[in-house]
Design a protein around this motif. Structure first.
Motif, PDB file in Angstrom:
ATOM      1  N   ILE A  81       6.108  51.814  76.242  1.00 29.24           N
ATOM      2  CA  ILE A  81       5.360  52.346  77.386  1.00 29.24           C
ATOM      3  C   ILE A  81       5.070  51.250  78.403  1.00 29.24           C
ATOM      4  N   ILE A  82       4.531  50.126  77.932  1.00 29.68           N
ATOM      5  CA  ILE A  82       4.085  49.073  78.842  1.00 29.68           C
ATOM      6  C   ILE A  82       5.263  48.358  79.490  1.00 29.68           C
ATOM      7  N   ILE A  83       6.233  47.923  78.681  1.00 28.34           N
ATOM      8  CA  ILE A  83       7.372  47.191  79.244  1.00 28.34           C
ATOM      9  C   ILE A  83       8.212  48.105  80.132  1.00 28.34           C
ATOM     10  N   GLY A  84       8.526  49.311  79.616  1.00 24.10           N
ATOM     11  CA  GLY A  84       9.324  50.238  80.412  1.00 24.10           C
ATOM     12  C   GLY A  84       8.607  50.687  81.673  1.00 24.10           C
ATOM     13  N   GLY A  85       7.297  50.968  81.542  1.00 24.08           N
ATOM     14  CA  GLY A  85       6.535  51.419  82.697  1.00 24.08           C
ATOM     15  C   GLY A  85       6.485  50.384  83.801  1.00 24.08           C
ATOM     16  N   ARG A  86       6.294  49.122  83.413  1.00 23.59           N
ATOM     17  CA  ARG A  86       6.224  48.069  84.427  1.00 23.59           C
ATOM     18  C   ARG A  86       7.591  47.794  85.049  1.00 23.59           C
ATOM     19  N   GLY A 121      11.468  53.548  78.374  1.00 20.74           N
ATOM     20  CA  GLY A 121      11.130  52.517  77.400  1.00 20.74           C
ATOM     21  C   GLY A 121      10.730  53.099  76.057  1.00 20.74           C
ATOM     22  N   THR A 122       9.992  54.209  76.083  1.00 17.90           N
ATOM     23  CA  THR A 122       9.583  54.855  74.840  1.00 17.90           C
ATOM     24  C   THR A 122      10.769  55.477  74.121  1.00 17.90           C
ATOM     25  N   VAL A 123      11.702  56.053  74.883  1.00 17.83           N
ATOM     26  CA  VAL A 123      12.913  56.621  74.271  1.00 17.83           C
ATOM     27  C   VAL A 123      13.695  55.528  73.547  1.00 17.83           C
ATOM     28  N   ILE A 124      13.850  54.374  74.188  1.00 17.92           N
ATOM     29  CA  ILE A 124      14.563  53.260  73.548  1.00 17.92           C
ATOM     30  C   ILE A 124      13.832  52.828  72.281  1.00 17.92           C
ATOM     31  N   ALA A 125      12.493  52.742  72.349  1.00 18.72           N
ATOM     32  CA  ALA A 125      11.711  52.357  71.166  1.00 18.72           C
ATOM     33  C   ALA A 125      11.892  53.368  70.041  1.00 18.72           C
ATOM     34  N   MET A 126      11.931  54.665  70.374  1.00 18.93           N
ATOM     35  CA  MET A 126      12.101  55.691  69.345  1.00 18.93           C
ATOM     36  C   MET A 126      13.494  55.642  68.724  1.00 18.93           C
TER      37      MET A 126
END
Length: 284
Positions: A81-86, A121-126
């Motif tokens: 969330i944080i890395i992708g969002g930024r 970013g969350t999709v990649i993390a999942m």
């Protein structure tokens, strides 16, 4: 008496609440509402996902992560969330500024996060987490989709408190004069988004998961979230002022609409695909 050419705010406006962006300060450290919104949203989303996997009647024969899996996923999801969002904000909304000032790209405490970047970013993390744990990726997508509106709600409330992403000028009775938005009364578009992307979308997905048992069709609720968010965001964009460095495309389209359109299309495709899958394949 109004001077010709001067904009006079309507008397039927709501006062902007006198809330400081910082909750408390300790020397150079400050706890901001923006950061607190992310913390609360992530914690409540995690607890809701745990509640879903513990509810046996929602799943049928479909396998699902354990509560311990979700406990471990919190860190992965938070980083996504944080890395992708930024990065999404830097790349989609203000690349020229950050190319000239690269040191500011990591200064997330100054504001500037993109939902679409955080989504990616969350999709990649999942994907990485599901691969590492041997979990069903579509089921993890479903769980995250059901819980995401919680974080969206608190994030939009934080946008309102920060007096950012405000709406277009209007004369509706609930218009607000934002302290950094000029003298014109404006749509509180952050609250529209909190209602549509947060409250409405959460309850739609809850009905689909609890009443229609669609967690038994992996991928359907993930598609419903993507579709629902894309529609809600696109509606809200017609009341929201686009970022000044970007403006409008073709006179009326915004970056938010352009980024939401693929989500709508992908969401429809995911729902159709999930609905047509055989129950045996879904369970596998």
């Amino acid at each position: 008496m109004a001077i010709q050419g001067e904009t006079v705010p309507s008397l039927l406006v709501l006062p902007f609440p006198a809330i400081e962006p910082e909750i408390v300060e300790f020397g150079p450290f400050a706890l901001r509402w923006y950061a607190l919104a992310y913390i609360i949203g992530i914690i409540l989303a995690w607890r809701y996902m745990r509640a879903l996997v513990l509810n046996d009647r929602l799943w049928g024969s479909v396998g699902r992560p354990t509560p311990a899996d979700l406990d471990d996923f919190v860190l992965w999801g938070t980083l996504g969330i944080i890395i992708g969002g930024r990065l999404g904000y830097v790349l989609f909304y203000n690349p020229a500024h950050y190319l000239a000032n690269p040191g500011e790209a990591l200064a997330i405490w100054t504001g500037g996060m993109s939902f679409h970047g955080g989504f990616a970013g969350t999709v990649i993390a999942m994907v990485l987490f599901a691969w590492r744990r041997g979990l069903s990726l579509w089921t993890l997508f479903d769980l995250a989709g059901c819980a995401a509106p919680i974080g969206l709600f608190f994030g939009r409330i934080a946008n309102f408190i920060n007096s950012e992403l405000w709406g277009r000028p209007t004369d509706v009775p609930w218009a607000i004069v934002f302290p950094n938005g000029g003298p014109e009364p404006r749509h509180p578009s952050q609250l529209y988004e909190a209602a549509l992307e947060g409250i409405v979308l959460f309850f739609v997905l809850r009905v689909l998961s609890h009443r229609f048992k669609l967690l038994e069709k992996p991928g359907f609720l993930a598609g419903a979230f993507a579709f629902g968010y894309g529609v809600a965001r696109s509606i809200s964009e017609f009341y929201r002022v686009p970022d000044p460095q970007i403006g409008y495309f073709a006179g009326f389209l915004t970056m938010g609409i352009l980024l939401s359109t693929p989500m709508i299309v992908a969401g429809i495709a995911a729902m159709i695909w999930a609905a047509r899958r055989k129950s045996g394949a879904a369970a596998g």
